[in-house]
Every structure is written in structure tokens, then in C-alpha cells.
Design an enzyme around this catalytic site. Structure first.
Site, PDB file in Angstrom:
ATOM      1  N   ASP A  86      59.730  65.349  44.877  1.00 54.49           N
ATOM      2  CA  ASP A  86      59.563  65.997  43.574  1.00 54.49           C
ATOM      3  C   ASP A  86      60.273  65.187  42.493  1.00 54.49           C
ATOM      4  OD1 ASP A  86      58.957  68.526  41.919  1.00 54.49           O
ATOM      5  OD2 ASP A  86      61.062  68.125  41.508  1.00 54.49           O
TER       6      ASP A  86
ATOM      7  N   TYR B  62      63.226  63.326  34.151  1.00 56.64           N
ATOM      8  CA  TYR B  62      64.409  62.887  34.877  1.00 56.64           C
ATOM      9  C   TYR B  62      64.736  61.430  34.548  1.00 56.64           C
ATOM     10  CZ  TYR B  62      63.311  67.132  37.571  1.00 56.64           C
ATOM     11  OH  TYR B  62      63.011  68.417  37.953  1.00 56.64           O
TER      12      TYR B  62
ATOM     13  N   TYR C  25      63.366  75.326  43.660  1.00 56.59           N
ATOM     14  CA  TYR C  25      64.233  74.248  43.174  1.00 56.59           C
ATOM     15  C   TYR C  25      65.695  74.682  43.148  1.00 56.59           C
ATOM     16  CZ  TYR C  25      64.282  75.696  38.064  1.00 56.59           C
ATOM     17  OH  TYR C  25      64.456  76.314  36.866  1.00 56.59           O
TER      18      TYR C  25
HETATM   19  N1  LIG Z   1      61.160  72.503  37.752  1.00 54.94           N
HETATM   20  C1  LIG Z   1      62.374  72.552  37.269  1.00 54.94           C
HETATM   21  O1  LIG Z   1      62.600  73.033  36.149  1.00 54.94           O
HETATM   22  C2  LIG Z   1      63.528  72.033  38.100  1.00 54.94           C
HETATM   23  C3  LIG Z   1      64.845  72.346  37.742  1.00 54.94           C
HETATM   24  C4  LIG Z   1      65.880  71.883  38.564  1.00 54.94           C
HETATM   25  C5  LIG Z   1      65.581  71.111  39.692  1.00 54.94           C
HETATM   26  N2  LIG Z   1      64.281  70.780  39.979  1.00 54.94           N
HETATM   27  C6  LIG Z   1      63.945  69.940  41.178  1.00 54.94           C
HETATM   28  O2  LIG Z   1      64.588  70.484  42.315  1.00 54.94           O
HETATM   29  C7  LIG Z   1      65.423  69.496  42.912  1.00 54.94           C
HETATM   30  C8  LIG Z   1      66.633  70.128  43.563  1.00 54.94           C
HETATM   31  O3  LIG Z   1      67.412  70.841  42.643  1.00 54.94           O
HETATM   32  P1  LIG Z   1      68.806  70.298  42.061  1.00 54.94           P
HETATM   33  O4  LIG Z   1      68.860  68.822  42.155  1.00 54.94           O
HETATM   34  O5  LIG Z   1      68.947  70.931  40.728  1.00 54.94           O
HETATM   35  O6  LIG Z   1      69.904  70.975  42.972  1.00 54.94           O
HETATM   36  P2  LIG Z   1      70.169  71.159  44.539  1.00 54.94           P
HETATM   37  O7  LIG Z   1      69.174  70.443  45.348  1.00 54.94           O
HETATM   38  O8  LIG Z   1      70.387  72.605  44.753  1.00 54.94           O
HETATM   39  O9  LIG Z   1      71.600  70.462  44.676  1.00 54.94           O
HETATM   40  C9  LIG Z   1      71.808  69.079  44.594  1.00 54.94           C
HETATM   41  C10 LIG Z   1      73.280  68.815  44.888  1.00 54.94           C
HETATM   42  O10 LIG Z   1      73.581  69.262  46.214  1.00 54.94           O
HETATM   43  C11 LIG Z   1      74.171  68.188  46.942  1.00 54.94           C
HETATM   44  N3  LIG Z   1      73.697  68.236  48.329  1.00 54.94           N
HETATM   45  C12 LIG Z   1      72.450  68.006  48.794  1.00 54.94           C
HETATM   46  N4  LIG Z   1      72.403  68.137  50.127  1.00 54.94           N
HETATM   47  C13 LIG Z   1      73.652  68.457  50.525  1.00 54.94           C
HETATM   48  C14 LIG Z   1      74.254  68.721  51.779  1.00 54.94           C
HETATM   49  N5  LIG Z   1      73.540  68.670  52.910  1.00 54.94           N
HETATM   50  N6  LIG Z   1      75.566  69.046  51.813  1.00 54.94           N
HETATM   51  C15 LIG Z   1      76.296  69.095  50.673  1.00 54.94           C
HETATM   52  N7  LIG Z   1      75.794  68.862  49.459  1.00 54.94           N
HETATM   53  C16 LIG Z   1      74.480  68.541  49.372  1.00 54.94           C
HETATM   54  C17 LIG Z   1      73.731  66.929  46.253  1.00 54.94           C
HETATM   55  O11 LIG Z   1      74.698  65.911  46.462  1.00 54.94           O
HETATM   56  P3  LIG Z   1      74.324  64.346  46.570  1.00 54.94           P
HETATM   57  O12 LIG Z   1      73.367  64.049  45.471  1.00 54.94           O
HETATM   58  O13 LIG Z   1      75.655  63.706  46.441  1.00 54.94           O
HETATM   59  O14 LIG Z   1      73.708  64.107  47.915  1.00 54.94           O
HETATM   60  C18 LIG Z   1      73.662  67.367  44.801  1.00 54.94           C
HETATM   61  O15 LIG Z   1      74.934  67.295  44.204  1.00 54.94           O
HETATM   62  C19 LIG Z   1      65.773  68.579  41.721  1.00 54.94           C
HETATM   63  O16 LIG Z   1      66.345  67.365  42.130  1.00 54.94           O
HETATM   64  C20 LIG Z   1      64.440  68.486  41.041  1.00 54.94           C
HETATM   65  O17 LIG Z   1      63.588  67.602  41.742  1.00 54.94           O
HETATM   66  C21 LIG Z   1      63.261  71.262  39.218  1.00 54.94           C
END
Ligand SMILES: NC(=O)c1ccc[n+]([C@@H]2O[C@H](COP(=O)([O-])OP(=O)(O)OC[C@H]3O[C@@H](n4cnc5c(N)ncnc54)[C@H](OP(=O)(O)O)[C@@H]3O)[C@@H](O)[C@H]2O)c1
Length: 281
Positions: A52, A57, A195
Site C-alpha cells: 500500500d 507519502y 490501516y
Molecule cells: N488511507 C489512509 O488515510 C492511511 C492512513 C494511515 C496509514 N495508511 C496506510 O497504512 C499503513 C500502516 O499504517 P501506519 O504506518 O500509520 O501505522 P502502523 O502500521 O500501525 O504502525 C507502524 C509503526 O509500527 C512499527 N511496527 C511495525 N511492525 C512492528 C512490529 N512487529 N513490532 C513492533 N513495531 C512494529 C513500525 O516500526 P518500523 O517502521 O521501525 O518497523 C512503525 O513505527 C501505512 O504505512 C499506509 O500505507 C493509510
């Protein structure tokens, strides 16, 4: 031997993995680039073939990271990208998609989403999505951050029912969609993409979550992910910028939560009691 990654179906019956990889904040610094590409590639090797991203971004920088990660293996990958609402006029959507295709170094985006509702009329965005699909530049289109009133408006528009997914905030702390959005989309056979499934790391030190994790010899992040993926029709897209986190997330797919675990989780993170405004990050 890990289980192969479960799939759920798009309305077209095409299977997509229930665990993918997010990319928000990737591509923001030259320093992080190597690890980010390595993390995404490690995920592909483990079957996390849905990636995604969005034009928003890193101002297109995340799409360039994706291009590097999928180089030489494009056909294995299901790429999701998004148009910003400010670009989502009929002409603007087509132009934004073409810019994304260039950054992604590909000829098609598998699923193209409207990132959130903005001022351009939805009907114009849908016309652009239909034209892009006809021209083979996108394979499916969908929406993001759509609540029930946006969804009703979408469904009433010509072609609105061709929507293939709604990507929304969903995790243990943000359960509001369980009242209406989630059951509605499941009933209509349209998958939800969850997400921020680990709440960007903010819920990982919760005691109840740690307690459940301990009984499975797992981490709180793994329990949060297994929980998000526990029901059919939900695709979780955690972002991980290290191969270690990617491997941990992949292992979360094979973790089955018991009725007892789910009850403990419900107590610590109660489900919604009624309609709750859709939260956005
Ligand atoms: N449509 C929308 O409006 C929208 C909004 C927000 C997000 N998104 C999408 O959804 C994706 C995910 O959401 P997000 O990035 O906001 O947050 P998330 O996936 O809930 O959290 C990401 C964070 O969690 C950490 N993490 C990941 N796996 C882990 C594990 N196994 N143990 C410990 N920590 C872990 C990552 O660290 P590291 O990076 O250090 O590994 C990062 O700091 C985004 O990247 C984006 O593609 C979409």
C-alpha cells in the site's frame, strides 16, 4: 513451515492477501532507503505481496521505494496507491495516476483509491477511475476514509458499486467501524483495508495486550495484527521498515487467538456501543 498467507476476495472474486505492507513515511530520507527496500522485499519473499502506498507519502518518494522493491518481480505484487483529494477532479485524477505510474515504474496500479473525501465532486473522480480502468492503467478502484454517509452517496452514483475496497483506520483502539462500516462492507462483499493496525506503535505497551501476547510467546504487535485479521473481509497493512519487524508481522498471521484472548481484549478495548464517527489519522 509457515502457512501460506490467507486471502480474501475482491468483488471481482480476485484473491488478495489478508496481510500486506504499508509505506507511509518511507522514502522520506536517503538514509532509510536501503532498509525500507530490504524490508519490502523481505515481505514479498514471505508472501506479503500487497503493498500500500500513495502519491502523498514523501511527496511520491514512497512510490519510488516501492518501484525499487518490486523491480524484476512486478507480477508477484498487488500495488495499491491513492490519489489526493485535491487532485481528484476528473482530469486531475488521470494526471495524478500517470505521475504515480511513472514513479512506480509500472504500467498499471492494481487498486487505486481516493485517499479521502475532498471538494471535487465524487462523480468526476468515478468517471476518471472508469476511464483509467478502461485504459488498463488501473485494475480496480476504491476509496479510503469513507464513513457510512460517504458510502451511501457513492453507492447511489453511476458506477459507484464497482468500488473494490474501503481503506479505513482500524485497530484495537479504533473499533468504531465495527458498528456499521465493517458489517456493511462485509455484507456487500467489499473488503476493508485496516490501516495503522498497530496504532503506529502507540498501543504496544498496553498491559492487557502484553498479557495475551505472553500466553502465545508472541509480542503485543503480533497480537494486535492477528486480532485485526481475525475476521474475513479485512486486510491489515502494517508498515515495517526493518526486515525483523516484517518477519514478526508475517508470523502474526499464523497466530490464532482463542475465545479467552478475544474476551480479554474486549474488556481492555471495548467494542463500540453505538454509531461512532469514523476516525482518521
Ligand atoms: N488511507 C489512509 O488515510 C492511511 C492512513 C494511515 C496509514 N495508511 C496506510 O497504512 C499503513 C500502516 O499504517 P501506519 O504506518 O500509520 O501505522 P502502523 O502500521 O500501525 O504502525 C507502524 C509503526 O509500527 C512499527 N511496527 C511495525 N511492525 C512492528 C512490529 N512487529 N513490532 C513492533 N513495531 C512494529 C513500525 O516500526 P518500523 O517502521 O521501525 O518497523 C512503525 O513505527 C501505512 O504505512 C499506509 O500505507 C493509510
Amino acid at each position: 513451515m509457515p502457512q501460506s498467507v490467507r486471502t480474501t476476495e475482491l468483488p471481482s472474486d480476485e484473491p488478495v492477501p489478508v496481510l500486506g505492507q504499508g509505506t507511509w513515511h518511507m522514502g522520506e530520507s536517503a538514509r532509510g532507503r536501503k532498509n525500507e527496500v530490504a524490508a519490502l522485499r523481505a515481505g514479498l519473499d514471505l508472501g506479503l505481496t500487497l503493498i500500500d502506498t500513495a502519491e502523498m507519502y514523501a511527496n511520491g518518494g514512497a512510490e519510488e521505494i516501492v518501484a525499487e522493491a518490486v523491480a524484476g518481480r512486478r507480477d508477484e505484487v498487488f500495488i495499491v496507491s491513492k490519489v489526493l483529494p485535491e487532485n481528484a477532479t476528473e482530469r486531475g485524477t488521470v494526471a495524478a495516476c500517470e505521475r504515480s505510474l511513472k514513479r512506480l515504474k509500472t504500467d498499471r496500479i492494481d487498486l487505486y483509491l481516493l485517499h479521502w473525501r475532498g471538494s471535487p465532486p465524487l462523480a468526476g473522480t468515478l468517471k476518471a477511475f472508469a476511464a483509467l480502468k478502461r485504459d488498463g492503467k488501473i485494475r480496480h478502484w476504491g476509496v479510503s476514509n469513507f464513513d457510512m454517509s460517504d458510502t451511501e452517496e457513492l453507492w447511489a452514483l453511476p458506477g459507484g458499486r464497482d468500488c473494490a475496497s474501503n481503506q479505513v483506520l482500524y485497530n484495537l483502539r479504533r473499533r468504531g467501524i465495527e458498528h456499521d462500516v465493517l458489517p456493511w462492507y462485509r455484507q456487500h462483499g467489499v473488503p476493508i483495508m485496516a490501516y495503522s493496525p498497530v496504532e503506529q506503535g502507540r498501543l504496544l505497551d498496553h498491559r492487557a495486550l502484553a498479557g495475551v501476547a505472553k500466553t502465545h510467546d508472541a509480542t503485543p504487535a503480533q497480537v494486535a495484527l492477528a486480532w485485526a485479521m481475525r475476521q474475513d473481509g479485512v486486510i491489515a497493512i502494517p508498515k515495517a521498515s526493518s526486515p525483523d519487524h516484517v518477519r514478526a508481522n508475517r508470523a502474526a498471521h499464523d497466530l490464532t487467538l482463542t475465545a479467552e484472548d478475544l474476551a480479554a481484549i474486549d474488556q481492555a478495548f471495548p467494542p463500540p456501543k453505538g454509531p461512532t464517527p469514523l476516525e482518521i489519522l
